[in-house]
Write an enzyme that holds these catalytic residues in place. Structure first.
Site, PDB file in Angstrom:
ATOM      1  N   HIS A  98     164.149  -1.614  35.836  1.00  0.00           N
ATOM      2  CA  HIS A  98     165.563  -1.570  36.238  1.00  0.00           C
ATOM      3  C   HIS A  98     166.538  -2.024  35.152  1.00  0.00           C
ATOM      4  O   HIS A  98     167.749  -1.881  35.318  1.00  0.00           O
ATOM      5  CB  HIS A  98     165.766  -2.412  37.503  1.00  0.00           C
ATOM      6  N   ASP A 121     168.000  -3.075  46.446  1.00  0.00           N
ATOM      7  CA  ASP A 121     167.032  -3.882  45.708  1.00  0.00           C
ATOM      8  C   ASP A 121     166.659  -5.111  46.525  1.00  0.00           C
ATOM      9  O   ASP A 121     167.471  -5.604  47.320  1.00  0.00           O
ATOM     10  CB  ASP A 121     167.697  -4.327  44.388  1.00  0.00           C
ATOM     11  N   HIS A 123     166.154  -7.699  44.861  1.00  0.00           N
ATOM     12  CA  HIS A 123     166.687  -8.641  43.871  1.00  0.00           C
ATOM     13  C   HIS A 123     168.106  -8.254  43.471  1.00  0.00           C
ATOM     14  O   HIS A 123     168.487  -7.088  43.559  1.00  0.00           O
ATOM     15  CB  HIS A 123     165.801  -8.634  42.620  1.00  0.00           C
ATOM     16  N   ASP A 125     169.315  -8.783  40.286  1.00  0.00           N
ATOM     17  CA  ASP A 125     169.303  -8.324  38.886  1.00  0.00           C
ATOM     18  C   ASP A 125     170.571  -8.729  38.156  1.00  0.00           C
ATOM     19  O   ASP A 125     171.099  -7.957  37.349  1.00  0.00           O
ATOM     20  CB  ASP A 125     169.112  -6.798  38.823  1.00  0.00           C
ATOM     21  N   HIS A 138     165.033  -6.849  33.099  1.00  0.00           N
ATOM     22  CA  HIS A 138     165.221  -6.067  34.336  1.00  0.00           C
ATOM     23  C   HIS A 138     165.812  -6.933  35.449  1.00  0.00           C
ATOM     24  O   HIS A 138     166.245  -6.422  36.464  1.00  0.00           O
ATOM     25  CB  HIS A 138     163.933  -5.367  34.786  1.00  0.00           C
ATOM     26  N   ASP A 225     166.095   0.569  43.544  1.00  0.00           N
ATOM     27  CA  ASP A 225     164.868  -0.093  43.088  1.00  0.00           C
ATOM     28  C   ASP A 225     163.899   0.000  44.250  1.00  0.00           C
ATOM     29  O   ASP A 225     164.171  -0.532  45.330  1.00  0.00           O
ATOM     30  CB  ASP A 225     165.186  -1.562  42.758  1.00  0.00           C
ATOM     31  N   ASP A 227     161.445  -1.517  45.045  1.00  0.00           N
ATOM     32  CA  ASP A 227     160.990  -2.783  45.640  1.00  0.00           C
ATOM     33  C   ASP A 227     161.930  -3.273  46.736  1.00  0.00           C
ATOM     34  O   ASP A 227     161.674  -4.303  47.375  1.00  0.00           O
ATOM     35  CB  ASP A 227     160.701  -3.865  44.591  1.00  0.00           C
ATOM     36  N   GLU A 270     161.507   1.370  39.050  1.00  0.00           N
ATOM     37  CA  GLU A 270     160.431   0.404  39.280  1.00  0.00           C
ATOM     38  C   GLU A 270     159.202   0.955  40.009  1.00  0.00           C
ATOM     39  O   GLU A 270     158.436   0.192  40.586  1.00  0.00           O
ATOM     40  CB  GLU A 270     160.970  -0.859  39.966  1.00  0.00           C
TER      41      GLU A 270
HETATM   42  N1  LIG Z   1     165.098 -12.579  39.532  1.00  0.00           N
HETATM   43  C1  LIG Z   1     163.781 -12.349  38.858  1.00  0.00           C
HETATM   44  C2  LIG Z   1     163.175 -11.001  39.301  1.00  0.00           C
HETATM   45  C3  LIG Z   1     163.905  -9.785  38.781  1.00  0.00           C
HETATM   46  C4  LIG Z   1     163.384  -8.465  39.380  1.00  0.00           C
HETATM   47  C5  LIG Z   1     163.986  -7.270  38.694  1.00  0.00           C
HETATM   48  C6  LIG Z   1     163.910  -5.984  39.509  1.00  0.00           C
HETATM   49  O1  LIG Z   1     164.726  -6.053  40.639  1.00  0.00           O
HETATM   50  O2  LIG Z   1     164.468  -4.937  38.769  1.00  0.00           O
HETATM   51  C7  LIG Z   1     163.983 -12.393  37.352  1.00  0.00           C
HETATM   52  O3  LIG Z   1     165.125 -12.545  36.908  1.00  0.00           O
HETATM   53  O4  LIG Z   1     162.995 -12.322  36.618  1.00  0.00           O
HETATM   54 MN   LIG Z   2     163.805  -5.467  42.508  1.00  0.00          MN
HETATM   55 MN   LIG Z   3     165.888  -4.099  40.372  1.00  0.00          MN
END
Ligand SMILES: N[C@@H](CCCCC(O)O)C(=O)O
Ligand SMILES: [Mn+2]
Ligand SMILES: [Mn+2]
Ligand SMILES: [Mn+2]
Length: 301
Positions: A98, A121, A123, A125, A138, A225, A227, A270
């Site tokens: 992403h 999403d 998340h 991001d 991402h 996304d 997920d 993703e």
């Molecule tokens: N918030 C977590 C997870 C991020 C997930 C990214 C996806 O939604 O693209 C991070 O900053 O590593």
């Molecule tokens: Mn995500």
């Molecule tokens: Mn994402």
């Protein structure tokens, strides 16, 4: 009406192998013909070949990992997506992780400066260089797009072209502490899974659009996304989180956005075909294609 498929075999925004194989699996599942079936003229000039940057030449900047690679790839994606959009085509970007949305949304905003973003999403991001724990970019694209956080010179090309009242989230359920603060401080509208449970997906989409597109007159960039979907629906993805959108809730969002007649750009991100078992991979790839079809006009009746 032409849809331009932008295959982005890219995994530099996160550590897991395989997400760069998402585009080829989506195309090989028949996406081009499926979109032609819907009446689209489909432009697909092959998957983009991104020039590697060796790890030796791309050491972390602070916590950020592969910063120069991610920046270079996203900058080229911005040009490609922006070019298609300026041609009056609808760019459909297949990820890939992403972080690519830094490029796709920059491209869309170049052609449609008044576009709004609907971000689906688990998340947000929206981590900045200061708030990220993982250093995986991402988890950061939105912070660059709205222009918050300490400036990282490698990303100077990302103009803060997205206003905070022009993005809305649906599906959130795994937000870092720093991100919660950023969402609050910037008054960014977010509908979590709690809201989906409470109001139902129909009302949530209506409220989301009422926020970012009150007169239903702004082009929409839908960044999906996979997920955001429950892991039982899309298991083969890098950062799965329980309690996600059902198959139908995910598709309802895409159908409702299509119904506005305002869709200007779409990202399906993703899909990582190397994480689940065979059946789980096929299921995740099929849902990626199905979401794209729903966003591009496939209806139940
Ligand atoms: N918030 C977590 C997870 C991020 C997930 C990214 C996806 O939604 O693209 C991070 O900053 O590593
Ligand atoms: Mn995500
Ligand atoms: Mn994402
Ligand atoms: Mn192209």
């Amino acid at each position: 009406k032409t849809v331009a498929i932008v295959g982005c075999p890219f995994r530099g925004g996160q550590p897991k192998l395989g997400v760069d194989k998402g585009p080829i699996h989506l195309v090989e599942a028949g996406l081009v013909d499926q979109l032609k079936e819907l009446g689209w003229n489909v432009k697909f000039d092959g998957h983009h070949q991104f020039e590697e940057i060796s790890a030796a030449d791309d050491p972390p900047i602070g916590k950020l990992k592969n910063p120069r690679l991610v920046s270079k790839v996203c900058e080229s994606v911005a040009k490609v997506v922006g070019g298609h959009a300026e041609n009056g085509e609808l760019p459909l970007t297949l990820g890939g992780d992403h972080s690519l949305a830094m490029g796709t949304i920059s491209g869309t905003l170049k052609a449609h400066p008044d576009a709004c973003v609907v971000w689906i999403d688990a998340h947000a991001d929206i981590n900045t260089a200061e708030t990220t724990d993982s250093g995986n970019i991402h988890g950061m694209p939105v912070s660059f797009l709205i222009g918050i956080g300490e400036k990282v010179s490698e990303f100077a090309w990302v103009k803060p072209a997205l206003k905070t009242n022009r993005i809305v989230y649906i599906g959130l359920r795994d937000i870092d502490a720093g991100e919660k603060r950023i969402l609050r401080e910037n008054n960014i509208k977010a509908f979590s899974m709690h809201h989906v449970d409470k109001y139902g997906i129909g009302k949530v989409v209506e409220m989301a659009l009422d926020h970012v597109n009150p007169n239903r007159d702004l082009p929409i960039h839908l960044s999906f996304d996979v997920d955001a979907l429950d892991p039982s629906v899309a298991p083969s993805t890098g950062t799965p989180v329980r309690g996600g959108l059902s198959f139908r809730e995910g598709h309802y969002i895409c159908e409702a956005i299509w119904e506005t007649g305002l869709l200007a750009a779409l990202d399906i991100m993703e899909v990582n075909p190397s994480l689940a078992d065979g059946e789980g991979v096929a299921q995740t790839v099929a849902v990626g294609c199905s979401l794209a079809r729903s966003a591009l006009g496939e209806t139940l009746l």
